[in-house]
Structure formats: structure tokens, C-alpha cells
Design an enzyme around this catalytic site. Structure first.
Site: not given
Length: 583
Positions: A265, A333-335, A384
């Protein structure tokens, strides 16, 4: 018994302004119910009686030695005397002939800082001879002042007498996340949100400042990040803006926890430092290939580039200087593995036997100790970092004593997995606490909406329109939020490691024009559950009783300048119980 609102029969059906309509309620609509939100832990009012407030009512002493409590006292004195709230169903009370001249306030420890776990309890007693509010800390005193303000009603304000309230929160962390990256919010709208949080006794404003779409905060050590990565002039937050928000929040008893999301992000960082960001500014979902991001735009910090850590440490240092709170949220989060592999150096690392987990672990190992030991902060990460389905680190990289994990995934067991591993948890389940869900997809050129006929189904309400990619539908109504138990399926020992919860407004389809209605009164539902639970003394869910109080509370919030959306037609409010599914 005297109703404290004039009444008249409504012989003809007319359309009246709400303020006039409330003056014409039939006497049968009156009650002896006190509406307080969130519901106190313990309340006793055996005889419905009330006393008018003196026009010169004051809160004594004014605690001028405590800057933030003094501001709160001034604000609540003005609110109590000027609000003149007319309940939709006014209480019927015996009215005292005397006046209440003051509320005597006592605080045991004025020096207690606003931090996680601070004592927010208070004891409130009102009689015909006087009123007293005692609290252990200034922050508990603010919660008691809020309760007292909700007890006042009428054109000449009155408050109940013979009343005793003892109150303290069930959870120490009662938060609201606001994303200011995807769409921008003015300082004024943020302050109004914090004010509404204080009305609901919430105590943590989780400021998700940056994301892939923009970097709106001006940091002294890295000014180019905002200069190039924000949406432009007038759409960033200066040091003065941040200080103003923090000062106002303290006067409301609200902590401000900043979040700079990374290493994922971070597309907005590439405008200033393209060399440290992989796959920046590419189309997020190339045909026939893995997506490069969970949503537009693309870009992640490169854990193998030395300059990454120079920039990151500057950012974290400035953040710790600007924000005094003990928590610092560092995202994680969300790599996205495909985005990382778009970089040749990462590709060589993977070809030589390296893993994506090792890349994330390298980043955490070089930033977590800096936050913990150098900046003396407790790190908060999204779940995550430990439980990610594609990229995660080993627990050895995350010391339990200096790390808090925030859950967001729809996997109900993730909170249990976190606390079983010894971590403290903040719960933000997307199934219950995501306020942006159910609004439909926001991507353009979406053919999934182009469905003219429904598939064969037995459902009477089969919708042919397609879901449009709304991954977290349905809309999270106040009832869905209210009925959620964040300790579900946890043992007593596991539950001790749950600090509380946060509702979250991600801003793909929200900005300050719709902010109030997106937040309130749904956030109020979470606020009560986190303050005093959602069950009565017999252990039964109290959503039916809460419905009527929330209706009343919503109208009071509107009167206070918070543009909260209605939860039912006004007819339902005037006929309690008649709009329930079950009697």
C-alpha cells in the site's frame, strides 16, 4: 406526574417540522425511560423525578490546572445549558420546585496520562440537594460529563434526581479507523468525527493517514512525500493541522493512533522515491497475469533497497515526534508477491532460493526494533504480518510484549489464533465492522453489472443486477454491528488479551460530504457494545431495547450537529415495539 413537553391531540394529518411535531405528541407516548448511550454499567432511578437546572448552572471546580479537562468542562457546561433537547418520547416525572445550581466534580489523579488501560470509570449521583461526579482520572471525568449531558432535557433543562450511576468500560480500546488517503477529509470534518466519538465514549481515533492513493501528511524529514504524493495543494495535513487534531482529541479524551501502511500500500511513495518502490503506477490487473495489487494503484516498498530504510526511518521518526500516543501502527497488510517480483533484484533473490516470507521478515526485522527500542513505541500491525495467506513472518520476528495485531479478515478464527500465540489483539472484522461494505463496487468498466436476467432460483428476491465486485457485502447495518461479540469462541484467558475493537471506514466511496451518515449511528452501535456489552443482566442480547434508545440517541446527535442517518421511520419511534420483527 408531569410531562415535560406540551401535548395536544393530532386530529388531522399534517406535515410538520420535526421540532414542532415533537411538541404535539399525545400523552400516551410519554414514558419514564432515560435514554443514555452507551448504556451505563449500573444505573438506578427508583422514582421518576427531576429538577430544573439553574440558568447559572456550573460545573465546579473548573480544573483550570488541567488544560484538557478544563476545556471539556467549558464545552459541557455550554452544551448542557444550550442544547434544550426535546426527547421524542419525553419522560414523565415529578418535578422539583427547587433548582440544581452545580455539579461538583472530583478527580483522584489529575496526572494520569491518556493511554491504553487508563481508568475511565466514574460515579454520578444527582439528588434534589446537589449533584456529584467522582472519577479516578480526568478521562473518566469526561465520560461522566457526557453522561450528565445526556440526562438533561427540555426547553428549561431538567435532570433526573434520585439517580445513581456507576460506570466503567468493558474494553479499554474502543476505536474508529478513518482512511484519509483514498479520499481527503478536511481538518474540520476530522474534528467533528472526534467530537462525535466523545459523545459515544469512544477513545481511539485510528488515523489511517497514507495508502497507495495518496500521502497527505507533511513530514519535516521527508517533505517530498506529501509534496509529490498528495492530491495537491489544500489536500494535505501540516504539522499545525496534526497538532490541532491531537489537542482537540485530548480535550475529548480520545487518543490519536497514526498509521503509515507499509511495505504494501505504498504506491504514493513512488512519486518522490521511485527507486525504492516496486511495480509503481502500473495497471493493477494485467490480463492473463496475477494482479499487482488488491486494488488500484500499484506499488510496494522494496525490502532489498538500502534507501528504503533511510526513508522509512525518517518517516517513523517524524511520526513519533508528532504523535504522542504509545501506539504506532505500521500496517504490513496485503503484501503482493507479483508486485515485488516485478523488480529484477527481487527476482534474482527469489531465483537464488529466497522466499517472499524472508523479504517481509527482512523488512520487519529492520523496522520493528527501530520503532520499539529507538522510538519507544508499541507496534501495531494488521494480522497479515503473522497470518497472511501468501506472505508472513515467523512469530520469532514479532515479540509479543511489544506487538499488537489487529484483525480484519473474514476468517472468524484469526482472533483466536492471535491471542493463543500470546499477542494482544484489536478486532476489526470485515464481516461486522467495515462500514464501507455493501455499497457496490467502485471500479470503472465493470461488466459484472451488465446482467439483465437472474439465474433460476427459488429466491423471491433474486437480483439479476450482479454484485459488482462488492467483496464484503452486505451492508453492515447497526444491528449486525451491535450483535457482534468480539470475544466469541474465546476462553476466559484468551479474552484477556483482546484490548477491544475498531470499526473502519475505508474511503474508496466516502469523503467528508457523506462522512457523518456513513459513520453514525452505526458506529454508536459498536461504541455501546465495547463500553457495556450487548447483553442484559440475564445474559440475553438486548438489541430490542437498544433499538429505541438508539433512535432517541440519533435524534440527539443530529441536534448536536452530527448528521447521522435514521435507522427507522419516525412512526416506529413513536410506537415502541410496533416495528419489531417479534413481540
Amino acid at each position: 406526574m408531569t410531562p415535560l413537553s406540551p401535548s395536544a391531540s393530532m386530529a388531522t394529518k399534517t406535515f410538520l417540522p420535526l421540532s414542532l411535531f415533537l411538541l404535539l405528541l399525545p400523552i400516551s407516548s410519554l414514558s419514564s425511560t432515560l435514554n443514555i448511550w452507551p448504556k451505563p454499567t449500573s444505573i438506578s432511578w427508583p422514582i421518576p423525578a427531576a429538577i430544573p437546572l439553574s440558568p447559572f448552572f456550573s460545573i465546579e471546580p473548573d480544573f483550570s490546572s488541567h488544560r484538557y479537562l478544563h476545556i471539556a468542562i467549558t464545552r459541557y457546561t455550554r452544551l448542557i445549558l444550550s442544547e434544550r433537547h426535546r426527547p421524542i418520547i419525553p419522560p414523565v416525572v415529578n418535578l422539583s420546585s427547587s433548582f440544581l445550581c452545580s455539579l461538583q466534580l472530583s478527580v483522584s489523579d489529575l496526572s494520569a496520562p491518556l493511554q491504553s488501560g487508563v481508568d475511565e470509570s466514574y460515579d454520578l449521583y444527582i439528588s434534589s440537594s446537589g449533584a456529584a461526579l467522582t472519577a479516578a482520572t480526568p478521562w473518566g471525568a469526561m465520560r461522566g460529563l457526557e453522561t450528565f449531558s445526556q440526562l438533561a432535557w427540555g426547553h428549561q433543562p431538567v435532570v433526573p434526581i434520585g439517580l445513581r450511576i456507576f460506570d466503567k468500560p468493558l474494553f479499554t480500546h474502543r476505536g474508529l479507523l478513518l482512511d484519509t488517503s483514498r479520499n481527503f477529509y478536511s481538518v474540520r470534518s476530522i474534528l467533528r468525527t472526534i467530537r462525535a466519538m466523545s459523545y459515544n465514549k469512544m477513545n481511539v481515533f485510528h488515523w489511517h493517514i497514507t495508502d497507495s492513493q495518496s500521502f497527505p501528511i507533511v513530514l519535516p524529514s521527508e517533505p517530498e512525500l506529501a509534496a509529490r504524493g498528495s492530491y495537491g495543494s489544500g489536500m494535505n495535513y501540516s504539522i499545525r493541522d496534526v497538532q490541532r487534531i491531537i489537542r482537540y482529541a485530548l480535550s475529548c479524551g480520545v487518543r490519536v493512533v497514526p498509521e503509515i501502511d507499509m511495505p504494501g500500500h505504498t504506491a504514493s511513495w513512488a512519486e518522490a522515491y521511485p527507486e525504492i518502490v516496486t511495480c509503481a503506477n502500473r495497471f493493477w490487473a494485467p490480463a492473463g497475469k496475477p494482479s499487482l495489487a488488491a486494488e488500484p494503484g500499484t506499488g510496494e516498498l522494496n525490502p532489498l533497497h538500502p534507501k528504503t530504510y533511510q526513508v522509512v526511518r525518517n518517516v517513523l521518526h517524524d511520526l513519533s515526534t508528532l504523535f504522542p500516543d504509545q501506539y504506532l501502527h505500521a500496517g504490513a497488510d496485503e503484501v503482493n508477491t507479483a508486485c515485488w517480483e516485478a523488480d529484477p533484484g527481487v527476482t534474482r533473490f527469489i531465483s537464488a532460493g529466497g522466499t517472499h516470507d524472508q523479504l517481509l521478515e527482512k523488512f520487519i526485522n529492520l523496522t520493528h526494533p527501530y520503532i520499539t527500542y529507538t522510538l519507544n513505541r508499541t507496534v501495531v500491525y494488521w494480522e497479515d504480518v503473522l497470518l497472511g495467506p501468501y506472505v508472513k513472518v515467523r512469530p520469532a520476528s514479532l515479540p509479543t510484549e511489544s506487538t499488537i495485531l489487529q484483525t480484519w479478515n473474514y476468517r472468524a478464527k484469526n482472533t483466536k489464533r492471535i491471542v493463543q500465540a500470546g499477542y494482544r489483539a484489536i478486532v476489526s472484522s470485515s464481516n461486522f465492522y467495515y462500514l464501507d461494505c455493501g455499497q457496490g463496487g467502485w471500479l470503472g468498466n465493470d461488466s459484472r453489472y451488465d446482467v439483465q436476467e437472474a439465474e433460476p432460483s427459488d429466491s423471491l428476491f433474486n437480483d439479476p443486477g450482479g454484485d459488482g465486485g462488492s467483496w464484503c457485502a452486505p451492508y453492515k447495518s447497526w444491528q449486525r454491528i451491535y450483535d457482534y461479540d468480539i470475544l466469541h469462541n474465546l476462553t476466559e484467558e484468551e479474552a484477556k488479551r483482546v484490548l477491544g475493537g475498531e470499526v473502519a471506514l475505508w474511503s474508496e466511496q466516502a469523503d467528508e460530504m457523506v462522512l457523518d451518515a456513513k459513520l453514525w449511528p452505526r458506529t454508536s452501535a459498536a461504541a455501546e457494545v465495547l463500553w457495556s456489552g450487548n447483553r442484559d443482566s440475564e445474559g440475553k442480547k438486548r438489541y430490542a431495547e437498544a433499538n429505541d434508545r438508539l433512535n432517541e440517541w440519533r435524534y440527539r446527535m443530529v441536534r448536536r450537529g452530527i448528521r447521522a442517518e435514521p435507522i427507522q421511520p419516525l412512526w416506529c419511534v413513536l410506537h415502541p415495539g410496533m416495528c419489531n420483527l417479534e413481540q
